[in-house]
Design a protein around this motif. Structure first.
Motif, short mmCIF file in Angstrom:
data_model
loop_
_atom_site.label_atom_id
_atom_site.label_comp_id
_atom_site.label_asym_id
_atom_site.label_seq_id
_atom_site.Cartn_x
_atom_site.Cartn_y
_atom_site.Cartn_z
N THR A 52 -54.58 -38.43 60.07
CA THR A 52 -55.73 -38.00 59.27
C THR A 52 -57.01 -37.94 60.10
O THR A 52 -58.03 -37.48 59.62
CB THR A 52 -55.96 -38.96 58.09
OG1 THR A 52 -56.07 -40.29 58.61
CG2 THR A 52 -54.83 -38.89 57.08
N ALA A 53 -56.94 -38.41 61.35
CA ALA A 53 -58.17 -38.50 62.14
C ALA A 53 -58.70 -37.12 62.51
O ALA A 53 -57.93 -36.22 62.86
CB ALA A 53 -57.90 -39.31 63.41
N GLY A 54 -60.00 -36.97 62.42
CA GLY A 54 -60.68 -35.78 62.93
C GLY A 54 -60.43 -34.54 62.09
O GLY A 54 -59.69 -34.54 61.12
N PRO A 76 -59.08 -28.70 55.47
CA PRO A 76 -58.67 -29.23 56.77
C PRO A 76 -59.47 -30.45 57.20
O PRO A 76 -59.98 -30.52 58.30
CB PRO A 76 -58.94 -28.06 57.72
CG PRO A 76 -60.10 -27.36 57.11
CD PRO A 76 -59.96 -27.53 55.62
N VAL A 77 -59.63 -31.42 56.32
CA VAL A 77 -60.38 -32.61 56.71
C VAL A 77 -59.56 -33.85 56.40
O VAL A 77 -58.60 -33.81 55.64
CB VAL A 77 -61.74 -32.71 55.98
CG1 VAL A 77 -62.67 -31.66 56.48
CG2 VAL A 77 -61.54 -32.61 54.49
N ALA A 78 -60.00 -34.93 56.99
CA ALA A 78 -59.31 -36.19 56.78
C ALA A 78 -59.60 -36.73 55.39
O ALA A 78 -60.74 -36.99 55.06
CB ALA A 78 -59.75 -37.20 57.83
N ALA A 79 -58.56 -36.87 54.55
CA ALA A 79 -58.77 -37.40 53.21
C ALA A 79 -58.58 -38.91 53.23
O ALA A 79 -57.62 -39.41 53.80
CB ALA A 79 -57.78 -36.76 52.25
N ASP A 139 -66.30 -34.50 54.97
CA ASP A 139 -65.68 -35.81 54.78
C ASP A 139 -66.47 -36.64 53.78
O ASP A 139 -65.92 -37.27 52.89
CB ASP A 139 -65.59 -36.55 56.12
CG ASP A 139 -64.66 -35.83 57.08
OD1 ASP A 139 -63.51 -35.62 56.71
OD2 ASP A 139 -65.10 -35.47 58.18
N GLN A 190 -59.06 -28.23 62.59
CA GLN A 190 -59.48 -26.99 63.27
C GLN A 190 -60.21 -27.31 64.57
O GLN A 190 -59.92 -26.74 65.63
CB GLN A 190 -60.41 -26.19 62.36
CG GLN A 190 -59.70 -25.69 61.11
CD GLN A 190 -60.68 -25.08 60.12
OE1 GLN A 190 -61.90 -25.24 60.25
NE2 GLN A 190 -60.15 -24.37 59.13
N ARG A 204 -48.91 -32.42 61.68
CA ARG A 204 -49.97 -33.40 61.44
C ARG A 204 -49.72 -34.09 60.10
O ARG A 204 -49.81 -35.31 59.99
CB ARG A 204 -51.33 -32.68 61.43
CG ARG A 204 -52.52 -33.53 60.98
CD ARG A 204 -53.77 -32.63 60.91
NE ARG A 204 -54.89 -33.24 60.22
CZ ARG A 204 -55.87 -33.90 60.81
NH1 ARG A 204 -55.84 -34.09 62.11
NH2 ARG A 204 -56.86 -34.40 60.10
#
Lengths: 444, 353
Positions: A111-113, B175-178, B145, A116, A105
């Motif tokens: 970067t979407a979503g 584990p998030v979209a930066a 986010d 986990q 990824r």
């Protein structure tokens, strides 16, 4: 606290019953460090691990609801522990796949979503079908990239294409149109005791504090789901002056009452009962991302043609009854009114929760005490005040899904939890919008 | 502590003070509340969904959790539970951090420096991950986010602070979209140290005075949170060609950043009331408003303007005493940061010369 809770086993309850998540946490720790990527700081499973992997794929709550109870007996706890440990190898492979997917990824700059949320189920699937990631890094990367592409672009690509093709075939469309016409005409008014139905319904919203009361409540619901009244009400909403206690326009089910015969192709107002057959099938395909047991598109369309013409747009009579039940609940919910007094313990409980959630917004300086804090929020806040519409629309969508998957609503506890769950998700939605209205994005 | 049914919901703990004095946290199936300036570490807990509150055993123990679930299912009785305050303390800290995001009384006049919001947000994101077993991943307080949005545009002086840099690194592992730098829409409200405008007396002024903005009446980050920041005046405007003058009211507020306009200031209601005289208007983005008062000039001169009240925003608002209490609370934290102070607070305290 009263010593007799009327559960039938008063003395033994507290010693032989355990909180479900505590059972899972304990068993999980025995899996060791190989599942660390699926674990939280304290060594227990992440909440998303429980929701996206353990509940649906290891415990399979859909078929084994006893594993989903809030508190479980020692026997069930043992069975859960065995089930979890039996999956030790798969879970460890699943964690390894997650590491691979995370790396890919980053490499592919996706970067979407939330990683986990999106990848946990597919990692489990990879672990089941392929075991642990292979040694050859090139091969592993290829598999991972293919999976990522599917997750991020190709969901049910084929089914949607098949639907598009079918809708471009005039012959197929004509067959569906004839079917709709026939099915619509087949639905006729009949004898039904609508008044009696509404008189008996409140009984299922009463508190039940012991087994007998719960059984009595369930019995009432069992007779209500086979009653002719919900069907009859669904027929009456097709007449200009049909005798129903509410307007399907006010409930947001139709743009313009009475309900009209649905079309096969046309783009509709988007209200549930106005939607065309193709719009409904599209919604089904959208909602069934995680499922591969969907029938073929032609079958789906044919079923949907009948369903679209059925009373309330639902084939199963228990689902029709559940919708009527939900409407009776919805019209009493007023999140911004302190003075609203619902007619039963169940609805009062939902109303109390909605009030509390509105209070959280106030405490977070996102709402005034009982209304908009800023003029930008007026529209959203008035939608919140008008709770029944979004509630009924969302409930209908859930019931439509259940109808497609033939999941019954004859168990009252399940119905009640569905009805309160819908209130919660509508409220969450509203709250996000209320919050967004005070953020810079709303201005741009 | 005792859980009992209260207006249809299971509640435990003593009542808390109303906003702006309450820090709330939404966890899975429950709402936790603390009065911000009280030391009591045990929250008031309101169960909104006992089945979803699958963390209860972590704070009350497994036995009490089971008893509670059974009592809720049967809708009777009350349940005594022990509360593990250590388990609660990160949740209290998270609630307090969320409170600071919304209620921190930044004010040039009061000398309370604004918190660097991106830093505070990032700290809350990390803290949320640390207590993830308590949070409902679909709910309000698990939106990482939103908390990480500001990080992309942290200013250079802040990033050169090793503590901030470390924070940013820790967040990049989440584990998030930066978001990409420069892509995040923001409005700035971080400059509380610029002096606000003071009310000058214009010619033709009949009466003038000051009032305060109630925090619960307006969105956060828009106004300076000091007292007496609203200046109002009533005066005459000469009509064209010698026509009789009109009586108008003027209201000027002090924005959080007095050097710029704020989009959210626009549209906020202003009410002026003085005996029978009432005027209503909306602020512009600069925080000022003109109110036309339906009043003859001579009447205006004879009117007693002493008891004039000006209210900005909606609702009745909290008292000055409540705001003072909040200021005392944050000043005491800035003066002697507690062991669990946020880095954002430390930065504000260091900046406070």
């Amino acid at each position: 606290m009263s010593s007799d809770l009327g559960t039938g086993t008063p003395a033994a309850t507290t010693t032989s019953v355990l909180p479900r998540r505590a059972v899972i946490d304990r068993a999980w720790r025995d899996l060791g460090s190989e599942v660390a990527l699926l674990s939280g700081r304290d060594g227990g499973p992440l909440s998303r691990t429980v929701k996206r992997i353990l509940d649906p794929l290891v415990f399979r709550l859909r078929v084994r609801s006893e594993f989903g109870q809030t508190v479980v007996t020692a026997d069930i706890a043992d069975a859960m522990r065995t089930e979890l440990l039996d999956h030790a190898a798969v879970l460890s492979a699943c964690a390894s796949w997650f590491a691979v997917l995370k790396t890919r990824r980053r490499r592919l700059a996706i970067t979407a979503g939330n990683a986990q949320e999106l990848y946990f189920p597919v990692c489990f699937e990879l672990a089941v079908t392929r075991g642990a990631p292979a040694v050859d890094p090139v091969e592993v990367a290829e598999v991972a990239d293919a999976v990522l592409r599917e997750v991020h672009d190709g969901q049910h690509h084929h089914a949607v294409e098949a639907l598009d093709d079918l809708m471009e075939d005039p012959g197929a469309v004509a067959v569906l149109a004839a079917q709709v016409e026939q099915s619509w005409d087949d639905i006729r008014s009949g004898p039904a005791d609508v008044t009696g139905f509404f008189e008996r319904l409140p009984a299922v919203h009463q508190d039940a504090s012991n087994h007998q009361q719960r059984r009595a409540r369930q019995q009432v619901w069992s007779t209500l789901v086979t009653d002719d009244a919900p069907y009859e009400l669904g027929v009456r909403i097709r007449r200009p002056h049909g005798d129903v206690p509410w307007s399907v326009g006010d409930l947001g089910l139709c743009a313009q009452p009475p309900q009209q015969r649905p079309s096969v192709l046309a783009e509709s107002s988007g209200r549930p009962l106005d939607r065309s057959v193709v719009e409904r099938v599209r919604a089904t395909l959208r909602r069934s991302r995680d499922r591969d047991d969907l029938p073929g598109v032609p079958t789906l369309c044919s079923e949907e043609a009948d369903r679209a013409c059925a009373p309330w747009g639902l084939l199963a009579e228990d689902l029709q009854a559940t919708l009527v039940n939900g409407i009776v609940v919805a019209v009493q919910l007023k999140p911004l009114e302190a003075s609203a007094v619902p007619d039963s313990a169940f609805v009062a409980g939902i109303q109390a929760r909605l009030r509390k959630e509105a209070y959280v917004l106030h405490a977070r300086r996102l709402l005034a005490e009982d209304g908009a804090l800023h003029p930008r929020q007026r529209q959203v806040v008035s939608d919140l005040a008008d709770f029944a519409q979004p509630y009924v629309r969302r409930l209908w969508a859930r019931l439509h899904g259940r109808d497609v998957w033939q999941e019954p609503c004859d168990d009252l506890d399940e119905v009640l939890s569905l009805l309160s769950g819908v209130a919660r998700s509508v409220s969450l939605d509203h709250r996000q919008q209320i919050k967004a209205m005070l953020e810079p994005e709303a201005v741009a | 502590m005792k859980f009992a049914l209260e207006n249809g919901l299971w509640v435990c703990g003593t009542p808390v003070d109303p906003p702006p004095l309450v820090a709330v946290l939404e966890v899975s199936g429950a709402i936790l509340e603390w009065t911000v300036d009280e030391p009591a570490p045990a929250p008031r807990i309101t169960l909104t969904d006992a089945d979803a509150a699958d963390w209860l055993w972590r704070v009350v123990g497994e036995d009490a959790h089971v008893r509670l679930v059974e009592a809720v299912a049967n809708a009777v009785g009350s349940v005594d539970v022990p509360i593990d305050l250590d388990a609660m303390s990160p949740l209290r800290r998270l609630a307090l951090g969320h409170w600071m995001r919304r209620w921190w009384p930044a004010s040039a006049r009061e000398g309370i420096t604004a918190l660097p919001s991106a830093v505070l947000d990032a700290e809350l994101a990390l803290l949320s991950v640390a207590v993830e077993e308590f949070l409902d991943q679909d709910a309000f307080d698990a939106d990482l986010d939103a908390l990480l949005r500001g990080l992309a545009d942290l200013s250079e002086p802040l990033l050169s602070d090793p503590r901030v840099a470390e924070l940013a690194t820790a967040c990049s592992e989440l584990p998030v979209a930066a978001p990409e730098p420069g892509t995040v829409p923001r409005w700035r409200a971080d400059y509380a140290l610029v002096a606000g405008s003071d009310g000058r007396a214009d010619p033709g002024v009949i009466a003038s005075g000051t009032a305060s903005v109630s925090w619960t009446s307006v969105p956060p980050g828009v106004f300076d949170a000091g007292e007496d920041t609203v200046t109002w005046s009533v005066g005459t405007r000469i009509g064209p060609n010698g026509a009789p003058g009109r009586v108008i009211g003027r209201v000027q507020t002090v924005l959080a950043d007095p050097t710029a306009t704020h989009p959210l200031a626009a549209g906020i209601a202003v009410h002026l009331r003085s005996g029978a005289v009432v005027g209503v208007a909306e602020l512009d983005a600069g925080g000022s408003a003109g109110l036309s008062l339906d009043l003859a000039e001579s009447t205006a001169w004879n009117h007693d303007w002493v008891a004039t009240e000006v209210h900005v925003g909606v609702g009745g608002g909290e008292s000055r005493a409540v705001r003072e209490r909040v200021r005392r609370f944050v000043r005491s934290r800035l003066a002697a940061p507690p062991a669990d102070a946020f880095l954002a607070e430390l930065l504000a305290a260091e900046d406070d010369y």
